[in-house]
Structure formats: C-alpha cells, structure tokens
Design a protein around this motif. Structure first.
Motif, short mmCIF file in Angstrom:
data_model
loop_
_atom_site.label_atom_id
_atom_site.label_comp_id
_atom_site.label_asym_id
_atom_site.label_seq_id
_atom_site.Cartn_x
_atom_site.Cartn_y
_atom_site.Cartn_z
N SER A 618 0.94 -1.16 0.04
CA SER A 618 0.02 0.00 -0.14
C SER A 618 0.76 1.26 0.05
O SER A 618 0.57 2.40 -0.21
N HIS A 680 -3.24 -4.46 0.59
CA HIS A 680 -3.40 -3.65 -0.30
C HIS A 680 -2.17 -3.77 -1.79
O HIS A 680 -1.20 -3.73 -1.22
N THR A 710 -5.62 -2.13 -6.19
CA THR A 710 -6.74 -1.71 -5.26
C THR A 710 -6.66 -0.09 -4.78
O THR A 710 -7.55 0.33 -4.09
N ALA A 715 -6.67 1.83 -9.78
CA ALA A 715 -7.34 1.08 -8.91
C ALA A 715 -8.51 0.20 -9.90
O ALA A 715 -8.87 0.94 -10.45
N GLN A 717 -11.81 -2.74 -10.08
CA GLN A 717 -12.69 -3.52 -9.53
C GLN A 717 -12.53 -4.75 -10.23
O GLN A 717 -12.36 -4.91 -11.58
N SER A 718 -13.16 -5.59 -9.59
CA SER A 718 -13.25 -7.07 -10.12
C SER A 718 -14.49 -6.91 -11.11
O SER A 718 -15.55 -6.45 -10.77
#
Lengths: 1161, 152
Positions: A618, A680, A710, A715, A717-718
C-alpha cells in the motif's frame, strides 16, 4: 515433374545452377558474345525487379523474343540443359557463369539467353537499363573464367568443401557482376561436377517439393533467405558471413561484426569469414545439394576462392566472428555456435541455412551429410532424379502450360482441388513448411527467411479487386528481432538509401550501371555513392553489387549519429515488485531474486548498465543502492496520491559499481516482507513512480503483480462474474476498464520506456486493463494463473525458465520500426505490442527477440507495372551495448494477375495467424460472437470464391486448393482456443492472456498453440531420422488431433508450443514405460510427473533427442507433463484434440458440414 | 437570429475543415498521433506553438456543443423544419460520444487506434460529410436570413 511446376522455376534453376548450367550460359554467352548488354541485366538484380522473373508472369516472358512464349519453367529447364553441357565444355565461362545461376533466375533475360544462346536477344527484356557500358565484360570474364574454371573443378572433386564453391568470384575482375552470381558460380561449379551425381539434383528437388514434405521446408527456407542470408545466419559459418562492410576505406574493410576483431584480422579475416561461410554451405551441399546451393553465398565466392579450399582456414576465421558478434550484440545467445572444426562438417549444414530456428530443417542437411539419409532420398533425391533427366520433358510440359501464363507445375500441385469431405488425411507427415515464393531461384536464395518475414500470399495479387475476389487477407507476419546466429553487420559511413522513399539498398534493387541503382520500392533512380563502390569483401573497387547489403536480405547496419536523437542510452532496468501479503503467499519473490542473482552478470548491457528496484504494497519502497553504502537503504513513500521520488541519483545505480549492494538486496528482499500483513496493492502509483524514475534515461520496467490493484490511481474492480465464464452468449470486459494504464504506457513509450508485466495471480486481476501497460509500450506480458510456489510446481518451473530467458535475452532500446512496401501497396493495420506513430512507423520503446508483429496490407493502386512486390522492415534500435543499429529485412514476392496463382501461393499458416489477430481485434471492439462468425465466414468465403472462380470441376462437397486444405481445420482449432472459445468455462484473465499471445507470438509458436503437433513415440523408427552430431533424432509422423488416433497401447507426444504432453496409454508397452520413464509399469507412473529421466537406454535417448530437437529453436523452454490415460489431467490434453467433438464445440466433420450449409444459403 | 446562426455555422465549417486537414496531415505527414489526438481532443493542453491550430483544432467537443446550442435555439424559435434537419446529426453526435473509447478525459480520439486505417478513413469521411452538411445548412440559413430581411 509435376512437383516442380510451381516452385520449379526456382527449383529448376537451382538445379541447373548447381550444375552450372544455369549460370554457365550466361557467362558463356556473355563473354563471348555481346556480353555487355546481356550482362548487365543478368548481372544483377537489374533484371530482377521486373522481369526477374517470374515465370509466373506471363507478360514477362515476352521480353525474350524467342523464348518468350515459353514459361519460365521451360526456360529454366532448357536453360539449364544447355548450360550444363556448355559449362562442362566451357569451363572458363562458367566461372562467371557460376554466379550466373543466380543471374539466370533473376532476369528474364537469362532465359532467353540460355536458349537463344544469343545474349543480344536477352538484353532487351531486361531493359535498356542494363547496358552497362562501364563494364568491360570480356576482360573480366575471361580472367575470372579461367580462374573460376579451375576452381570450380576443384570443388567438384573436393565436393566436401562447400567453401570451394564460393571461391570463384573474388579473383576475377568480375566485379561488375552482381555478387550473387559469384556465389552461385561456385556452387554451380561444384554442382556441375556433381551434376551427374544425385546430390546435385537433390537440392533442386527439394525446393520444388515445397508442398508437403517437412524437409522441404528446410530446403525452402534456404532458398528464400538465399545465399546471402544463410551464410550470414548460417550456423557454421557464423562469423564468416558477417558481412562486414567496412567503410569504404580500404583497410577498414573488415567486417562489421569483426570490427572489434578486425583490428588484427582485418581484411584477411573478412575474407576468410566469407569464404568460410560458403564453405560451410558448400559442405552441406556436397552431400545435399539443396543446402549447398543456398550456401553459395554471395560473399564468399570471390574472396574465398583461395582460402576456400582449406576448410580449416575457413573455420578458423569463422570462429572469431560469431564470438565477436555476440560480444558486440551483448545479447547472449547461449547457443550461439561455437565455431569449432567439428562444426565444419555438421554445423555447416546448419550454418548454411543459417537460421537458428530453422535448425530442425537444417538438420536434415546434416543428415544427408553424414550418411545418405533416407530423408534425402525421399525428398531431394527422388525429385532430383526425376528431374535431371526429364529436362526436355519439363520443357515441353511447361511449354504446354504456356497458356496458363506460366503457372508452374508446382502451382498446379498447390491448386489441386481437394474435397475436404472425402479426404481424411490432410496433414503432411512433418510440420507444414511455408510455401516458397514463386520467384527465380537467385531471388529465392537471397530472399528473407520465412521465419523472419512471411506474407499470407506469396503471390501478391495485382489489384485490390483480385484480392477481394480471392477472399483471402493480405498481410505480413514479422519477427524482426529474432535471434539470429548469423547476421551480416555492416559498418559504413554512408548507409545507402533511396533518396525519395528512404528504402535501404537491398538485394532486389536494380543496378542500371555501375553508378546508378533503381529503387525497387519507388523506382527512383539513385546514384551509387563512391564509398559504396568499394567492396570490402573482395577489397576491390567497382563492385557495388557485391556488397553485403546487396547480397543479403537481412543485414544490420551500425548507424551513425544521424540516426540518433540523443546519445544512445545505456541499458537501464527497473524491477517493480509486488510485496503485498498476496505476493508473499504466492512466494514468487524468492525465486525471482534467485534467478536475478544468478543472471545478474548475464543481463544484456555494458559498463553503463543501471538497475533499480522498487517494491510496493500500500506504500512504495525505494532502495538506495548508492555505491559506498554498507547496505541497501529502504526509502518508503506512503503518499500514493502524489508520488515523488525521494532521491534522484541513488535509486538507479550502475550495476557494475553497486553490484555488491544489489546482491545484498536480492538476498535479503525475500525475508524483508515475509511477515507483511498488508493486503492492498498500489500498483498505479508504483508505476507512476517508476515512470518518473526512468524518464530521464528510458529503459525497461519489469512489473511483478499478483493481484488486482486496489489503491491510488489505476485501482480496478473485479469485473468478472464467475457464473458467466462458460456463457455461450458473449464475453464482457475484454477491453480495459480504465485508460490509466494506456496513458501511462503512452507516456512511457514517449520516454523510451518499455513495461513488461509478469502477472502471477490466482484471482481475477483484470489483465485486460493491466495488459495495456505493455501493449502500448512494446513490452511483453507473462501470466501464470494460480501461481503458487508449493501447490503449483508446474507453474513455478515455467516461471523460473521464462524468467531466465527473459533476463538474458537480447534487448533493443529506443527502437522504431518502419515498414515500407512497393508503391501501390499500403499498410492497413498493425497487430502486436507497440505504439503506431504513423501509417508505417511503429514506436517500440523496447524490442525483444520473442515478439512478433502482424501487418494487414491493402492494395491501393494496381501493381501491374511491376512483376515483383517488395517489403522492407527496418528496425532502428540501440543495442544493450549502446550502439545504434538498424536491422533491415527485405522480402520480395511475385505479383500475379490470375486468381489461381494467388491461391497457389497462399500460405495457410500465415493466413490463419493474421485472421486470428483480426478476430482478436474484432472481439474486443465488437463482440466475441462477431469475431467467431467472421472466422467461419472466412472459410465459407474462401470455399465459395474458389468454387465459383477457379475450380471448374463440378464437384460437390467442399473443394479447396491443396495449398489451403488445412484452412478449415485451423479455423476450427482457432475457434476452440481459449481466446475465442465460448461455452467452455474460461477465466477472463486466461482468455485475455491468450489474446495477448495471439498478438505477439511468432507464427511458428502460434501455430503450435493453435494446432498442436501430435506424434506417436512408442514406435520410433530410424526411418527418415536426422543425424545431428552424434545423436539420432527420429522423425515420427504428425497425427491428426483426434482421439481416434490415440491408442491404448501407445505413447503419444503433443507439442503445444510452450508445453509438451506425453500421454501414456493404459496398455502401453511396458518396455517404453521402463526405458523412457524409468517406472516398472503403468500403475507406478506418478500422477504429476513432469520430467523425462535421463536413462541410458536407446529408446530413452531417442525420445530425449527428439524432445531436445523440438525445443531447440524455441525461445522459452517447454515444460513436459506426463499424462496417464486415467488421470484427470487427461482433460487438459483432450481439449487440444480439436478435431473431436466436445460438449459445446463441433467436430471437424460437423464443422465442414456447417460450412457446406452456409454455402448453400 | 439567423445572422448568428450564419456566423456560427460558418465557424463550424471551418473547424471541420481544419479537422479534416489534421487527419490528412496525420495520414500523410507523419504527425505523431499523440499530439494529434491532443489537438483534437479538448484536453487542457500546454500552449501550442501555432495559435491558429490551437484554436481551430482542439474543438471536437466545442463543435458538438455549438451544434447542440443551434438545435436549442431552433427549438426556441420554433423553427421545426430546420430542427428536424439537424436532429439526425445531433443524435449521431450523442451516439458518437457515448461509444467513444474508454478514456478518462473528454474527447473522442484514441491515439493508439487512430492510425488504424479503418478508423482513420472513417474519421476523414465523417469530417467530409459533416463539412458538406454544414456548408449546405450555411446556405440554407443564408437564404432564410435574406428571405426574412426582404420580406420584412
């Protein structure tokens, strides 16, 4: 005879040439008679562009008054005949002539000459251009002739030394003549002597056979690349070829390759090297004519002559070369041939062919060498024998075919209608070889290797209308930065290019006279610069046509500062590593560090090489590796919204100076994050940081990612719905979800940064979006689904092997590639990983030897005013050693105006690959079902077009030309690929990755993935086996991909390109299991066996030799899986049996019936 | 009323014309597609060297907006016939913008695909067609304006 037909023109030539015949005529005539006029044309290429040749072109023939009517074939045949006789009688002329073989093929003129014997007639065809007054044909010839004559004889007796052959040229003043001729000359002489022997003939035959026989390939391959290429590439010869063109300055003449070496060796070296090349080839030839012919590389001949005889000399010279090249290039090619004496014998065969990849093909050559291998007989000899005698017949036949406008007999074979519903056994016994362009044999010899440069239609239709009528796509498949074992490298102050279209001078240009050449792409007449008049190969002046540039269709120039926008960059590598919890779980870090440690010194580069590391979860971690620190310092940047670089000069460090620190870091890195709990992943910001870090220099960023990003910019998204994996309706989300990665890639591309992605994810990671970072920055994508260092050893092994290759393979920086083509053709669309800068210019931040490109072409203007179409791909790049280099490939193809000729020249594999690329585009821009329909329609269109336009047989059923007989099968196989299949459960990432592979894999590899090769291994016989060095490589026949071909009592090998499956039947011979697998019986074979033990049994040695041979020219080594009949792993094997029916996809027969229904609609 | 339309319409025609030129430049002059798309797409851009180009070319979106503005004005003026003539183009513009490639900034053109022969040809053809349309409507408005002036 029939075999000959198409190819034959070439074939015919080659044979003839071998004998000398072909060449001889020229010379003879030339010298004696009105040489000058004749000469020029033949001379070189001159004739080539237009007339050269092609028999195919009806119009062509015309030029030669007498002969005109006769088809080329006829010409060749006659020609040769005459030649033969004459040659033998008149040796003197031969020498020159020898070269002539080439020449003959080249110009239409030659045909006339041979026949007429009167040169005068001939000249006209080629055109006035040719009159080269400057040349004084007679004198040079005479001398050379004598010269040659002797030599030639020698060789023949000596046969063993191919080198001899080449010898000829140098001595004589011949300079005027195109280099080509020389080489051939030698060859011819040899052959000539040999002619009586079968061997001579063999070569010829081979080319002709093109069609099915695997061997053919080989033969075929050589011819296209032609002598020049081969030699260069040629293994054995390695060094030799290096056609170093030195600067004009006399002394410097050394080979470029040699440059380094040169200092000491210099001129002598260069010669040797050249000669060496020829030798090798020649060596090959002796036994196998085919190889030999090609071998007659241009260079060698002249210089060679003297040294040539002693093979040893050659070798000696040769050896240095290869090394030098490697060292120069920096890219280590582990296998690069060590030139050893041994090589001379066996290697040479290879060498002559030159292409590393080709080896297999070549191998045959060797085979023949060692013993008269069966293969020979099969392919070459048989054909030859038939051939040699039948000349007259051939002639007649071809004459009879005259009405067909010179459709060569081969074409007839390629056009033989095949009723797919009736013929079940379509596969050739050995993997399919690319069709050989129907150009004259000398052009074939110089033409670019089909491994590098391949066109879907080896006969280019004259107009777009004709192309549309054929319903086949026109396009190129390019593998421009392929690993080559031999490559002529040229150092020259001035790189000769056309003044209007900037085409590099190539073997297909026409020399109007000694001072002018005509561009083969735009037909502008250019001056030959003074420097170009000097030929470093022969150290003589006034032989521009013998320069390596004009002798080789693949050459590499060392570029001057004109080709630089900035000083060449150093090799810079940045590794961006995911160290989140997920990554640590997967455990890739340890193996990456190990592999990099191991290969640290093998990273391509020089003293300036710089490396850097960056890890992220992260937050982003930088590593200060500045020289002088006692240990690496980690700098953490946690502000991922506005990434900054904490230190500017200490993060990317000189590998040499900071090697210890780098090693420290790599050793400690796996431990540092072993306890991390951070889940992350801030990939986007890490990439931004990497971009900032690299933008001052450019270079390569290698990204390892194990999950969906993420955090921060980029970032994702699935997007995958697991329930839709097997949906037959359509597949969503094949395109990117965000343009962040694309924009980043474009920025990177602008700063000459290439981004390579290793995705090791067990979950969905949205490869469709992530892949954009590599797609537009000319990087490559690697994907290891379900990677886990313990649970998935197969993936781990593959990862390690891939990584090793990845780290050590050659690399080119700040590259651009421009593709030029003959006026009238234009580029429609590019496929591959790159950024398109302009209609014909690709910007490649990095170029690697494993990626290929596809190009769709369209015909804008009629090509009626030329008989040849040429394509030139020029790749300008900075080598890892900081040298600016230009690699130029030129492909020359005939233009035809008959639909049947177009079909005869269709390259089914290339067409399949191009269609696959187009289908991928379609499925992303439109939908998957659209793409699938388009593929099916491609088959329907072809069959209907063929039915209505060409085949006049009123056959029912599905009739296609022989050349395209595998087309429906390949399309069906395509439809069952992961990338394009529907109905079968396919993870989105795997599908997207398969699509990426389609876009970037070279053709051979792609074809194996689409339509794997299936062999039976338990009954290997020595029939047709290759003999390489000390090992015997059996050559089992290809089997159709159908379960009915598998039997319980057998063992079968399926070669899927990057993986082998060894399927063991339940009742498999116990001896096989024991001898090959080392297990006492079937039951004791472990379920996850993934290697073949090295047992000392003959059977095991055979199998392993075969496997090694299959792997030989592949960039990434394959993993092997032993699959038992009852194992669940069987499913993975059976999904590749594309001819069978599965739950959702139809069988081959059903597919054909479906096609038939579509047609009748 | 018509007067304004007239001038605006003329302006659009010029924009279009320059767009066509830009595509042509791309095709023949080896202009870098990234720059090209930056000029065509309304990005907030660094200052372009040639001011004219900057004004004229960075206006794909403005072209759409102006056309939309037209239609609204026609609607207000109850010029139903004229509005009907313009509606198809308006619909086309909406569709075109909806189906643009995935990108984070406004704009239509993707530098990675613009060099694709099909797309480039399409863009050029689109430009010519729209240019013809705008020119015709320019004369139509001109006629309308004069007619109004004369009749009043």
């Amino acid at each position: 005879m029939s075999g000959f037909t198409n190819l034959n023109s070439s074939a015919g030539y080659s044979q003839n040439s071998t004998p000398n015949g072909g060449a001889a005529p020229h010379y003879q005539n030339g010298p004696v008679q009105t040489y000058p006029s004749m000469y020029p044309p033949a001379g070189y290429y001159g004739a080539p562009p237009q007339q050269q040749g092609y028999s195919t072109i009806p119009g062509h023939a015309a030029p030669a008054p007498n002969k005109a009517p006769v088809t080329n074939n006829a010409h060749s045949a006659n020609y040769y005949h005459n030649n033969h006789q004459q040659q033998q009688q008149n040796h003197l002329p031969q020498h020159h002539v020898a070269p002539s073989p080439y020449s003959a093929p080249l110009s239409s003129a030659p045909p006339s000459q041979p026949y007429a014997a009167l040169p005068s007639a001939a000249p006209p065809p080629t055109n006035a251009h040719y009159n080269q007054q400057p040349f004084q044909p007679h004198p040079p010839y005479a001398t050379p002739g004598s010269y040659y004559g002797q030599q030639s004889y020698h060789p023949s007796p000596a046969q063993q030394h191919p080198s001899l052959v080449p010898v000829t040229a140098s001595g004589p003043g011949a300079p005027l003549y195109p280099i080509v001729s020389y080489p051939s000359a030698p060859g011819s002489s040899q052959y000539g002597t040999l002619s009586s022997s079968q061997s001579t003939s063999t070569p010829v035959g081979i080319p002709t056979q093109m069609v099915g026989a695997p061997l053919h390939q080989y033969s075929a391959a050589p011819p296209p690349s032609t002598t020049a290429v081969h030699p260069g590439y040629g293994v054995g010869p390695p060094g030799q070829m290096a056609p170093t063109v030195v600067n004009g300055q006399g002394s410097t003449a050394h080979n470029a390759v040699h440059q380094r070496y040169t200092q000491s060796h210099q001129a002598s070296l260069s010669y040797d090297s050249y000669s060496g090349v020829p030798q090798s080839s020649g060596g090959a030839d002796t036994d196998q004519p085919p190889s030999g012919t090609p071998s007659t590389s241009v260079h060698s001949s002249p210089g060679h002559h003297q040294g040539g005889d002693t093979s040893s000399s050659t070798t000696g010279s040769a050896s240095p070369v290869p090394n030098s090249y490697d060292s120069l290039e920096g890219g280590s090619y582990p296998d690069s041939m060590p030139p050893s004496n041994d090589m001379t014998n066996q290697a040479p065969p290879y060498g002559s062919y030159g292409y590393p990849s080709m080896q297999s093909a070549y191998q045959q050559g060797p085979t023949s060498h060692t013993d008269a291998s069966p293969s020979h007989d099969l392919y070459g000899q048989s054909s030859y024998q038939q051939y040699s005698q039948p000349f007259p017949n051939l002639f007649q036949l071809s004459a009879a075919l005259g009405g067909l406008s010179g459709v060569p007999e081969l074409e007839v074979e390629a056009l033989r209608p095949v009723n797919l519903l009736q013929e079940r056994n379509l596969l050739p016994p050995r993997p399919l070889e690319p069709p050989e362009p129907n150009v004259s044999s000398d052009l074939k010899k110089v033409n670019c290797s089909p491994q590098t440069f391949r066109c879907t239609l080896t006969s280019i239709p004259q107009t777009q209308a004709l192309l549309n009528k054929a319903r086949l796509p026109l396009g190129l498949l390019l593998h421009p930065f392929r690993d080559l074992q031999q490559l002529p490298v040229i150092t020259s102050n001035t790189i000769v290019r056309c003044r209007s279209c900037r085409t590099y001078i190539n073997p297909f240009v026409t020399f109007l006279d000694q001072r002018r050449w005509k561009c083969n792409l735009c037909y502008r007449v250019n001056d030959v610069p003074d420097e170009f008049m000097y030929n470093p190969v022969t150290r003589s002046y006034g032989e521009p046509h013998k320069r390596p540039e004009v002798q080789n269709s693949t050459v590499e120039f060392i570029a001057s500062s004109d080709y630089m926008l900035r000083p060449p960059q150093p090799a810079v590598y940045l590794f961006v590593l995911d160290v989140s919890h997920n990554a640590v779980e997967a455990g890739y870090l340890k193996y990456f560090c190990e592999s990099l440690l191991e290969n640290l010194t093998k990273l391509p580069g020089d003293m300036r090489t710089r490396v850097g590391f960056l890890t992220f979860d992260s937050t982003i971690h930088f590593y200060n590796l500045q020289e002088g620190l006692s240990q690496p310092q980690m700098l953490v940047v946690s502000d991922i919204d506005d990434v900054f670089i904490p230190s500017h000069d200490s993060l990317m460090v000189n590998l040499k100076e900071s090697k210890e620190l780098v090693k420290d870091l790599l050793t400690s890195l796996p431990e540092m994050f072993s306890q991390t709990r951070e889940t992350h992943s801030a990939l986007g910001p890490a990439l931004q940081a990497a971009y900032k870090l690299m933008s001052p220099t450019g270079g390569r960023i290698t990204v390892f990612q194990t999950q969906l990003p993420t955090l921060g910019a980029g970032a994702l998204q699935s997007r995958e719905d697991p329930n839709q994996r097997s949906s037959a309706k359509g597949v969503q989300h094949l395109g990117p979800a965000t343009d962040f990665y694309k924009k980043l890639a474009l920025d990177c591309s602008g700063q000459q940064i290439g981004v390579d992605l290793f995705l090791l994810s067990s979950q969905y990671a949205d490869l469709a979006s992530l892949a954009c970072m590599s797609k537009y920055s000319a990087g490559s994508v690697f994907y290891y689904p379900s990677f886990h260092y313990i649970h998935n050893p197969a993936q781990l092994e593959k990862f390690q092997k891939d990584l090793e290759r990845y780290l050590t393979r050659k690399i080119g920086f700040e590259a651009v590639m421009r593709i030029r083509c003959t006026k009238g053709l234009s580029i429609h669309t590019f496929h591959g990983n790159f950024f398109v800068r302009s209609t014909d210019l690709l910007s490649l931040a990095n170029v690697n030897p494993d990626s290929a490109f596809a190009v769709q072409m369209s015909i804008e203007d009629s090509l009626a005013d030329s008989s040849l179409a040429c394509f030139q791909a020029a790749l300008l790049y900075t080598s890892s050693r900081g040298k600016r280099r230009i690699r130029v490939h030129t492909l020359c193809l005939p233009v035809v105006n008959q639909l049947s000729d177009v079909y005869a020249g269709a390259d089914v594999q290339a067409i399949t690959c191009l269609l696959a690329n187009m289908a991928i585009d379609r499925s992303v821009s439109s939908s998957l079902s659209d793409a699938r329909d388009a593929l099916v329609n491609a088959v329907v269109d072809l069959v209907s077009a063929y039915k209505s336009n060409v085949s006049n047989l009123q056959q029912s059923g599905l009739v296609v030309p022989t050349s395209m007989r595998l087309f429906p099968l390949y399309i069906l196989a395509l439809l069952k690929q992961k990338a394009l299949r529907t109905g079968t459960s396919t993870r989105l990432d795997e599908r997207v990755f398969a699509m990426c592979e389609f876009k970037t894999q070279p053709l051979q590899q792609l074809m194996r993935m689409v339509h794997p090769d299936l062999y039976r291994l338990d009954n290997l016989s020595d029939q047709g086996a290759l003999h390489l060095n000390d090992t015997v490589v059996p050559q089992p026949h290809l089997l159709h991909l159908s379960a009915e071909r598998l039997s319980r009592d057998g063992a079968f090998l399926m070669d899927c390109g990057n993986v082998f499956y060894l399927w063991i039947g339940k009742c498999c011979n116990e001896m096989f299991i024991r001898d090959v697998l080392g297990c006492p019986n079937y039951a004791s074979i472990p379920p996850n066996m993934s290697h073949i033990p090295e047992l000392e049994t003959p059977l095991s040695e055979r199998v392993r030799a075969f496997l090694d041979w299959l792997q030989d020219n592949r960039a990434f080594s394959c993993t092997i899986h032993v699959v038992k009949d009852d194992a669940s792993a069987k499913a993975t094997l059976f999904q590749h049996l594309v001819e069978d029916q599965s739950e959702v996809a139809s069988s081959y027969r059903d597919f054909l019936q479906h096609i038939q229904q579509q047609m009748s609609k | 009323m018509e007067c304004e339309f007239l001038s605006v319409c003329f302006y659009i025609a010029i924009i279009l014309f320059l767009q066509i030129i830009a595509f042509d430049e791309l095709k023949t002059d080896y202009k870098n597609p990234i720059d090209q798309c930056n000029t065509l797409n309304p990005t907030v851009e660094k200052v372009k060297k040639i001011k004219r180009v900057k004004i004229a070319l960075k206006l794909v979106l403005p072209e759409y907006l102006i056309h939309f503005f037209f239609c609204v004005m026609f609607f207000c003026a109850a010029e139903w016939l004229t509005l009907c003539l313009n509606l198809p183009l308006l619909a086309y513009h909406v569709w075109r913008y909806m189906s643009r490639p995935v990108m984070s900034c406004p704009g239509l053109y993707d530098p990675t695909t613009i060099m694709n022969a099909d797309i480039l040809a399409y863009c050029q053809k689109e430009g010519w067609c729209k240019l013809a349309f705008y020119l015709l409507s320019f004369f139509y408005y001109l006629y309308g304006m004069i007619y109004v002036l004369v009749s009043s």
